[in-house]
Design an enzyme around this catalytic site. Structure first.
Site, short mmCIF file in Angstrom:
data_model
loop_
_atom_site.label_atom_id
_atom_site.label_comp_id
_atom_site.label_asym_id
_atom_site.label_seq_id
_atom_site.Cartn_x
_atom_site.Cartn_y
_atom_site.Cartn_z
N HIS A 71 0.95 -1.16 -0.05
CA HIS A 71 0.01 0.04 0.11
C HIS A 71 1.04 1.24 -0.07
O HIS A 71 1.87 1.24 0.53
CB HIS A 71 -0.73 0.00 1.30
N ASP A 121 -0.13 4.59 0.94
CA ASP A 121 -0.71 5.58 2.21
C ASP A 121 0.04 5.39 3.30
O ASP A 121 0.58 4.19 3.65
CB ASP A 121 -1.93 5.55 2.25
N ASP A 148 6.34 1.64 6.30
CA ASP A 148 5.02 0.90 6.40
C ASP A 148 4.21 1.85 5.60
O ASP A 148 3.69 2.97 5.76
CB ASP A 148 4.36 0.84 7.69
N GLU A 207 -4.77 1.68 2.69
CA GLU A 207 -4.62 0.48 3.68
C GLU A 207 -5.02 1.01 5.09
O GLU A 207 -5.61 0.23 5.98
CB GLU A 207 -3.61 -0.36 3.43
N GLU A 208 -4.38 2.11 5.41
CA GLU A 208 -4.20 2.46 6.94
C GLU A 208 -5.63 2.84 7.68
O GLU A 208 -5.93 3.04 8.77
CB GLU A 208 -3.36 3.61 7.09
N ASP A 251 3.98 -6.39 3.56
CA ASP A 251 3.72 -5.40 4.61
C ASP A 251 4.10 -5.86 6.18
O ASP A 251 3.41 -5.37 7.10
CB ASP A 251 2.44 -5.05 4.37
N HIS A 307 3.90 3.60 12.31
CA HIS A 307 2.92 4.55 12.76
C HIS A 307 3.41 5.58 13.82
O HIS A 307 2.81 6.18 14.62
CB HIS A 307 1.53 3.83 13.28
ZN LIG Z 1 1.01 -1.57 6.26
#
Ligand SMILES: [Zn+2]
Length: 415
Positions: free
Chosen positions: A84, A86, A146, A180-181, A203, A386
């Site tokens: 992903h 994002d 990520d 995705e997030e 991922d 994150h």
């Molecule tokens: Zn991820």
């Protein structure tokens, strides 16, 4: 054997991709949730074309798909590698300034800004990183490993296969997704167009990780309705829904079944929003367990407790809604053992010990599995995602490239 003279491109690509602000937005109703994600995706389409994937294309929703055509006479199932673009809404991804700590020699890593320290004690994987080049942030943003590490690794692996035509493989599909997030990564995905039989999301975290067991997940929304009256004249008439909701929360178990009291294979019930006034209080819950049946048990327990709560407040009422979120991918992957077996075989060939443990969360793969594309998650080298403390080792990224190449080879050989 892997061509040890190959000049990897994943780190260079990764350092470029993190410069794009691709943060997704939970509040947005549009798709993708933020238009800026498509700026990176459009450039990825160009890059895929440049390395030779002629059909590379970003669709109107921002999904990028491309094919590396088969170069074997064998009938090999079409596999897809998915990542992903994002980054998490929790920390800004604007003006990311990556820092490369070359030849790491152990110990904590202090970041330039914000007093952040990546502590060895909290990052056991750092103990295996001596001599590696570790990419961190400067402390003011997240890094976006990520999942831009995964994006870079997939493109590098495809580039390797293109520059090494002697390696036989079936059709390989590349797929980059938005959002995705915010849990919407598969919302508009065109699986017919992708045309893959099996997938791997790239991922995961530590070297050797293969994840094929996730939570099953529901959300529950409970609305308690009271009755509002001017407080000066409310005696015997007002029913305050905030008090009903509080009594209900108070009646729930305290020493078990919540995120802060569970680990490993234990499930939980988690209240993550409480909003209200005298008239109406709305509570939101997320319900998680590896065993899908248990979700029903937790939900009927919640419902019973909510009904007990309104009994204490005559004249009040409630609404109770369950929203299915995703299901444990193992239910599907158990029916397609090759997907995991071949990944394990690929790790064995690379001399890496497989790490397989259940994830206390979900992935896009959880949804893809139930949409007809069996998709476990494999390592990309991402750590502490994150957050400002995010990091990735260049050598892990290169190993992920080898892993993707090796998985492609195993599928061809076993077909
Ligand atoms: Zn991820």
């Amino acid at each position: 054997m892997f061509d040890e003279k190959y000049k990897f491109t994943c780190a260079e690509r990764f350092l470029r991709y993190v410069k794009y602000d691709t943060q997704s937005d939970e509040e947005s109703k549009s798709f993708p949730s933020t238009e800026k994600q498509k700026i990176l995706s459009a450039d990825l389409e160009k890059e895929l074309k440049e390395i030779g994937l002629k059909d590379a294309q970003m669709d109107g929703w921002g999904y990028v798909m491309a094919t590396l055509p088969s170069n074997t006479n064998k009938d090999v199932p079409v596999i897809s590698f998915i990542a992903h673009v994002d980054t998490s809404p929790s920390v800004t991804g604007k003006d990311v300034t990556p820092v490369i700590n070359k030849n790491y020699q152990g110990g904590d890593i202090k970041l330039k800004n914000g007093g952040w320290v990546i502590k060895e004690r909290e990052n056991p994987d750092l103990l295996n990183m001596k001599g590696y080049d570790i990419i961190t942030t400067d402390g003011s943003t997240l890094l976006g490993a990520d999942n831009k590490a995964g994006v870079a690794e997939i493109i590098d692996a495809v580039n390797y296969l293109i520059t090494h035509p002697e390696i036989k493989h079936g059709d390989i599909k590349v797929c980059f997704t938005p959002d995705e997030e915010v849990g919407r990564g598969t919302e508009k995905i065109d699986l017919k167009k992708l045309g893959a039989e099996y997938g791997y999301t790239v991922d995961g975290s530590s070297r050797g990780e293969i994840e094929f067991e996730t939570f099953s997940a529901d959300a529950v929304v409970i609305k308690f309705y009271g009755k509002n009256i001017h407080p000066g004249y409310a005696k015997g008439q007002m029913i305050n829904s905030i008090k009903i909701a509080s009594a209900f929360i108070e009646s729930l178990p305290k020493d078990k079944l919540s995120p802060e009291t569970t680990e490993g294979r234990e499930g939980y019930i988690h209240c993550n929003a409480f909003n209200g006034n005298e008239e109406l209080t709305t509570l939101k819950f997320i319900i998680r367990d590896f065993d899908t049946q248990k979700l029903k048990e937790y939900e009927s327990m919640l419902k019973q407790s909510a009904e007990d709560a309104i009994k204490k407040f005559p004249g009040s009422r409630l609404e109770f809604d369950v929203i299915e979120q995703y299901r444990n991918m193992k239910e599907i992957l158990d029916k397609h053992p090759k997907v995991i077996d071949y990944a394990v075989e690929a790790l064995n060939r690379l001399g890496i010990k497989p790490k397989m443990h259940p994830i206390r969360g979900g992935t896009d793969g959880s949804r893809l599995c139930f949409m007809g594309l069996p998709t476990p998650n494999i390592f990309a080298g991402e750590h502490s995602f994150h957050s400002q403390l995010e990091w990735v080792a260049v050598q892990d990224m290169e190993m992920a490239v080898k892993f993707i190449v090796e998985i492609s080879k195993v599928w061809e050989e076993k077909s």
